[in-house]
Write a protein that holds these residues in place. Structure first.
Motif: not given
Length: 439
Positions: A380-388, A402-412
């Motif tokens: 539910g939060t919005v995170q700043l993600v550097l796309v790798e 994310t800043e706290n080093n979690r991988v996020v997968n999303f469409r793009g």
């Protein structure tokens, strides 16, 4: 007729510093020896094993891997097999005594001499062993780094002078040696010109960095202001080097991530004393308190050793209490096993193996549960993600951290690689997050 270039295969055990060293070895041997990297060890002309002494049963892992490579050497005697890193530094000639088919043995400080060592093996078919420490050459003779994406590691110091009783690093990598301030700045600048947006400053005891009047807080502040840098991390740090200036950086430097790996090893003062950690539990908690005053959202991870010589059930319970009171995120935990040559190896190891195993399972269960809770709270939060790059889940998805080093997968699509995007977290999975790009 054009000669095919010789090929290199590197297998790396251990920490991020070893991963960094392996990348520099590949760059060096390509630039100076014409070796091209391959992902197939069976096709390689040079097989290198970059080793680590910190994790469990390091020697056994090394000789097991060498045993797997031995048939490749028997089938093609011209193949060169080398062992580098901390186990190489510890064992030296002992590696060839046990595995005489090894051609190269080199320590972490010998990386810059690898092309000459390899040339000697090729020219004379004679093994070369060099595990000597050379402070002058620690950061010399390596080629300029090449970015392989929007993130990069930059070594700022080498070795450790803390001499914790369980640790081999001072004996395998030597005393602390800091890299010249301007050299670090030049490397980061070169990487940003190649598209790097996030750097991780590396060292076995990175916050002990010193170059003249410049301490680690000064270096961090300068790196964070370089054009192109959007995010800065560092690892690994020691509590006794967590100065107030460095703590204040979490309040003053927005590009410094809100995530810190700060090893504590135990939550019991008697064990910390035997470990020669040079801090108490209350001192560690005080550092954490000051860090969270500076950055209330800070996520902390740590290292833990269970079953250290003399650890009682109460000592272990004190560790569990510390884990729960601090609320550590993803952390590394191990059952104690002695490392030859360290003071702890001379201590009576009175904790039975089964007790160590049970304690480790109990500790890991708590750490994992805390990491799960932190991930769930991010939904539910919005995170700043550097796309790798592309997600491993689907070619229609991209991934970043994310800043706290979690991988996020999303469409793009790949056009976003190297960009910081805002992602709303929609789902927390055991090892990653899912989300949707909102900007």
């Amino acid at each position: 007729m054009t000669m095919q270039p010789r090929t290199l295969y590197i297998k790396t055990f251990g920490c991020q510093m070893n991963e960094y060293d392996s990348a520099r070895i590949a760059e060096l041997l390509k630039a100076r020896s014409g070796l091209e990297l391959t992902t197939d060890p069976a096709q390689a002309d040079v097989l290198l094993l970059n080793t680590c002494s910190v994790r469990e049963k390091p020697r056994e892992k090394v000789f097991s891997q060498l045993g797997m490579w031995r048939p490749l050497k028997e089938a093609r005697p011209q193949v060169v097999i080398g062992v580098g890193g901390c186990v190489a530094s510890q064992e030296g000639e002992g590696i060839r005594t046990r595995a005489p088919y090894v051609d190269l043995v080199f320590g972490p400080q010998s990386l810059g001499r690898l092309p000459e060592m390899l040339a000697t093996v090729w020219a004379h078919r004679k093994a070369v062993v060099n595990v000597a420490f050379s402070e002058i050459e620690t950061f010399d003779r390596l080629p300029a780094p090449h970015a392989k994406g929007p993130t990069a590691f930059v070594a700022v110091m080498e070795g450790c002078s803390k001499y914790c009783s369980f640790c081999v690093v001072p004996y395998t990598r030597g005393e602390e040696v800091s890299r010249p301030f301007q050299e670090v700045i030049d490397e980061v600048t070169a990487l940003t010109s190649q598209g790097v947006r996030e750097v991780t400053l590396l060292g076995q005891n990175v916050n002990a960095y010193r170059d003249g009047p410049a301490d680690f807080a000064s270096l961090l502040a300068h790196v964070a202001t370089l054009p192109g840098i959007g995010r800065v991390r560092f690892t690994t740090s020691h509590p006794i080097e967590m100065t107030q200036r460095l703590i204040d950086a979490y309040a003053k430097i927005p590009t410094l991530v809100g995530h810190l790996h700060l090893p504590v090893q135990s939550g019991a003062d008697p064990i910390l004393e035997r470990m020669k950690r040079r801090h108490t539990v209350s001192e560690y908690k005080a550092i954490v308190h000051r860090l969270r005053v500076a950055r209330p959202s800070l996520c902390l991870s740590s290292d833990f050793i269970v079953g250290f010589p003399g650890e009682t059930e109460q000592d272990f319970q004190d560790t569990l209490d510390l884990v729960e009171s601090v609320g550590f995120d993803h952390s590394y935990s191990f059952a104690y096993s002695p490392r030859p040559g360290t003071p702890a190896a001379e201590m009576p190891d009175g904790v039975p193996a089964e007790v160590k195993k049970q304690r480790l399972a109990r500790l890991q269960a708590i750490l994992n549960a805390q990491a799960v809770r932190i991930s769930a709270a991010m939904v539910g939060t919005v995170q700043l993600v550097l796309v790798e790059g592309l997600s491993r889940k689907s070619p229609a998805w991209i991934a970043g951290r994310t800043e706290n080093n979690r991988v996020v997968n999303f469409r793009g699509d790949l056009g976003s690689v190297g960009s910081f995007v805002e992602v709303k977290i929609t789902e927390a999975l055991p090892n990653s997050l899912r989300g949707e790009c909102v900007r």
